[in-house]
Design a protein around this motif. Sequence first.
Motif, short mmCIF file in Angstrom:
data_model
loop_
_atom_site.label_atom_id
_atom_site.label_comp_id
_atom_site.label_asym_id
_atom_site.label_seq_id
_atom_site.Cartn_x
_atom_site.Cartn_y
_atom_site.Cartn_z
N GLN A 40 0.80 -1.22 0.00
CA GLN A 40 0.00 0.00 0.00
C GLN A 40 0.83 1.27 0.00
O GLN A 40 0.47 2.25 -0.64
N GLY A 41 1.92 1.27 0.73
CA GLY A 41 2.68 2.51 0.88
C GLY A 41 4.17 2.29 0.69
O GLY A 41 4.66 1.16 0.75
N PRO A 42 4.94 3.36 0.47
CA PRO A 42 6.38 3.24 0.24
C PRO A 42 7.14 2.69 1.44
O PRO A 42 8.21 2.11 1.28
N ASP A 43 6.60 2.88 2.66
CA ASP A 43 7.30 2.42 3.85
C ASP A 43 6.87 1.03 4.31
O ASP A 43 7.32 0.57 5.37
N ASP A 44 6.02 0.36 3.53
CA ASP A 44 5.65 -1.02 3.87
C ASP A 44 6.90 -1.90 3.81
O ASP A 44 7.73 -1.77 2.91
N VAL A 45 7.03 -2.81 4.77
CA VAL A 45 8.17 -3.72 4.82
C VAL A 45 7.93 -4.89 3.86
O VAL A 45 6.96 -5.64 4.02
N VAL A 46 8.81 -5.03 2.87
CA VAL A 46 8.70 -6.14 1.93
C VAL A 46 9.16 -7.43 2.59
O VAL A 46 8.47 -8.43 2.59
N HIS A 47 10.37 -7.40 3.14
CA HIS A 47 10.87 -8.51 3.96
C HIS A 47 12.16 -8.10 4.65
O HIS A 47 12.65 -6.99 4.46
N GLU A 48 12.70 -8.99 5.48
CA GLU A 48 13.85 -8.69 6.31
C GLU A 48 14.77 -9.91 6.31
O GLU A 48 14.31 -11.04 6.44
N ILE A 49 16.07 -9.68 6.14
CA ILE A 49 17.03 -10.78 6.14
C ILE A 49 18.04 -10.56 7.27
O ILE A 49 18.36 -9.43 7.63
N PRO A 50 18.55 -11.65 7.86
CA PRO A 50 19.56 -11.49 8.92
C PRO A 50 20.89 -11.04 8.35
O PRO A 50 21.22 -11.33 7.19
N ASP A 51 21.66 -10.31 9.15
CA ASP A 51 23.02 -9.96 8.76
C ASP A 51 23.91 -11.17 8.97
O ASP A 51 23.90 -11.77 10.05
N SER A 52 24.68 -11.54 7.96
CA SER A 52 25.51 -12.74 8.04
C SER A 52 27.00 -12.44 7.96
O SER A 52 27.81 -13.38 7.88
N ILE A 53 27.39 -11.16 7.95
CA ILE A 53 28.81 -10.82 7.80
C ILE A 53 29.35 -10.01 8.98
O ILE A 53 30.46 -9.49 8.92
N GLY A 54 28.57 -9.89 10.04
CA GLY A 54 29.06 -9.21 11.24
C GLY A 54 29.16 -7.71 11.12
O GLY A 54 30.05 -7.09 11.71
N THR A 55 28.24 -7.09 10.41
CA THR A 55 28.26 -5.63 10.24
C THR A 55 27.99 -4.92 11.57
O THR A 55 27.15 -5.37 12.35
N ASP B 39 17.51 -1.40 20.16
CA ASP B 39 17.23 -0.41 21.19
C ASP B 39 17.23 -1.16 22.52
O ASP B 39 16.28 -1.90 22.83
N LYS B 40 18.31 -1.02 23.27
CA LYS B 40 18.50 -1.83 24.48
C LYS B 40 17.40 -1.60 25.52
O LYS B 40 17.17 -2.46 26.38
N ASN B 41 16.73 -0.47 25.46
CA ASN B 41 15.66 -0.19 26.42
C ASN B 41 14.36 -0.93 26.08
O ASN B 41 13.43 -0.94 26.89
N LYS B 42 14.31 -1.54 24.90
CA LYS B 42 13.08 -2.22 24.49
C LYS B 42 13.23 -3.73 24.39
O LYS B 42 12.29 -4.42 23.97
N VAL B 43 14.39 -4.25 24.78
CA VAL B 43 14.62 -5.70 24.70
C VAL B 43 13.79 -6.41 25.76
O VAL B 43 13.87 -6.10 26.94
N LYS B 44 12.99 -7.37 25.34
CA LYS B 44 12.16 -8.14 26.27
C LYS B 44 12.57 -9.60 26.34
O LYS B 44 12.23 -10.30 27.29
N SER B 45 13.28 -10.08 25.32
CA SER B 45 13.75 -11.46 25.32
C SER B 45 14.98 -11.57 24.43
O SER B 45 15.20 -10.73 23.56
N THR B 46 15.79 -12.59 24.69
CA THR B 46 16.99 -12.83 23.89
C THR B 46 17.01 -14.29 23.42
O THR B 46 16.40 -15.15 24.07
N PRO B 47 17.69 -14.60 22.33
CA PRO B 47 18.44 -13.66 21.50
C PRO B 47 17.50 -12.77 20.69
O PRO B 47 16.36 -13.14 20.41
N VAL B 48 18.01 -11.60 20.30
CA VAL B 48 17.23 -10.71 19.46
C VAL B 48 17.40 -11.16 18.00
O VAL B 48 18.52 -11.22 17.50
N LEU B 49 16.30 -11.45 17.36
CA LEU B 49 16.31 -11.94 15.99
C LEU B 49 15.62 -10.95 15.08
O LEU B 49 14.97 -9.99 15.54
N LYS B 50 15.77 -11.15 13.79
CA LYS B 50 15.14 -10.25 12.82
C LYS B 50 13.64 -10.18 13.08
O LYS B 50 13.00 -11.15 13.45
N GLY B 51 13.09 -8.98 12.91
CA GLY B 51 11.67 -8.76 13.15
C GLY B 51 11.31 -8.43 14.58
O GLY B 51 10.14 -8.12 14.86
N ASP B 52 12.28 -8.46 15.49
CA ASP B 52 12.00 -8.16 16.89
C ASP B 52 11.56 -6.69 17.01
O ASP B 52 12.15 -5.80 16.39
#
Length: 231
Positions: free
Chosen positions: A128-143, A177-190
């Motif tokens: 619907q909009g330009p800011d809609d999330v198409v998808h999300e991939i994990p970082d695999s190179i340690g950025t 955002d460390k103030n919003k972490v509710k569970s670990t590990p933090v994964l994509k989409g959290d």
Amino acid sequence: MSNVHARKRTDNVIDMFTRKPISPEESKRIIRLSPELDGLEMLYSNDANPNKLFSMKILCWALRTNGEVVALVPWLNDIVACDELRDPLNGHWEGYYDQGIDEIFYQAPIHKVVELETAAEYYKTAFQGPDDVVHEIPDSIGTHAIITTDNFASFSLEEVISWQLLNNGMVFAMIIDKNKVKSTPVLKGDPCLFPAQQHDGFKYFFHHRIANKIKANDPDAIAAFSLLVDP
């Protein structure tokens, strides 16, 4: 090795799915990502070391609206297509490298092209909009993203957890955002993740090897890092 920069036509560009003409700007919009999981690398050179080649792990492969498939890497403060890396101070693309078979190549591997085209067709959705999330991939190179709000008097190196593709073609590095972490590990989409590029203090991306050297106060890494500090 010769430098390869193919000139791409920008007239009469056709959308790979609708088969309708699109503008040159729209033709480069990214519509799908695929993480690079086999260790393929980008080769590049720079003006300071004209007789040397350097390598960097490819983050992912991207499909554009016009059907073009390119490799992406985090570079300074952006994520860029490898074959468009032409900054005269910081690097020139020289090709791709498969360390496993010691082979240099210049086009996206056919298996990645097929994967991206198939996925884009299968998941084709009318966003619907330009800011809609198409998808999300994990970082695999340690950025890592470097954050500072006082011109590097102090700074933090934040691990990039994932990369989020929006419907407008923008790709964002997602950090915690460390103030919003509710569970670990933090994964994509959290829900605790947010785009590094939208943080007021975001400056640059670093590969994990450089980030770890900076954390360890390695003299060479600190010296190189200091060159990026604003006067």
